[in-house]
Design an enzyme around this catalytic site. Sequence first.
Site, PDB file in Angstrom:
ATOM      1  N   CYS A   1       0.826  -1.189   0.000  1.00 36.98           N
ATOM      2  CA  CYS A   1       0.000   0.000   0.000  1.00 36.98           C
ATOM      3  C   CYS A   1       0.877   1.262   0.000  1.00 36.98           C
ATOM      4  CB  CYS A   1      -0.975  -0.057   1.173  1.00 36.98           C
ATOM      5  SG  CYS A   1      -2.417   1.006   0.967  1.00 36.98           S
ATOM      6  N   HIS A   2       0.963   1.982   1.114  1.00 36.42           N
ATOM      7  CA  HIS A   2       1.812   3.170   1.224  1.00 36.42           C
ATOM      8  C   HIS A   2       3.209   2.833   1.747  1.00 36.42           C
ATOM      9  CE1 HIS A   2      -2.031   5.173   0.649  1.00 36.42           C
ATOM     10  NE2 HIS A   2      -1.369   6.302   0.432  1.00 36.42           N
ATOM     11  N   GLY A   3       3.467   1.547   2.016  1.00 39.95           N
ATOM     12  CA  GLY A   3       4.781   1.112   2.493  1.00 39.95           C
ATOM     13  C   GLY A   3       5.935   1.505   1.586  1.00 39.95           C
TER      14      GLY A   3
END
Length: 170
Positions: A102-104
């Site tokens: 995801c936003h990792g």
Amino acid sequence: MKKIAILIENLFDERELIYPYFRLSEEGYEIHLVGSQKDTAYNSKSGLTETSTHASKDIAAKDYAAVVIPGGFSPDFMRRTKETVDFVKEMNKLQKPIAAICHGPWMVASAVDIKGKNITSFYSMKDDLVNAGANYVDEEVVIDGNIITSRSPDDLVPFVKAIIEAVEKD
């Protein structure tokens, strides 16, 4: 027993932390929740609280088989802590699996030179990754060397399978 670090900071996505935590535990790995501080309660986007077991300043990449970076807004907080960024940099230097969902990949872009790397993420981050030099690929799991990325919680099953396969290769 192989150890896997799962990074944690405030505003993590609970599914992207909890599912890998329990699936990787079921596989027999020792899981450490690594935050900027040890024994600190961090809140998810929806208010779930999880407590870190280790501080990034107290761990060494050589002791871990992989690192998992959940999404939510937490990767933005992760990359504000030098020791956390340094840990991911060292994992990359050792060519150990770095798995971000995801936003990792925000954290990956702060710690790893991603120029020319195939990477995916939540769709809104495409411009960030392309501007950092990555080749954005819209697939459920993208593996480029030791970097494993996925788009969203919908991709958790294949994401964790890819982590297990990468850790077992070593």
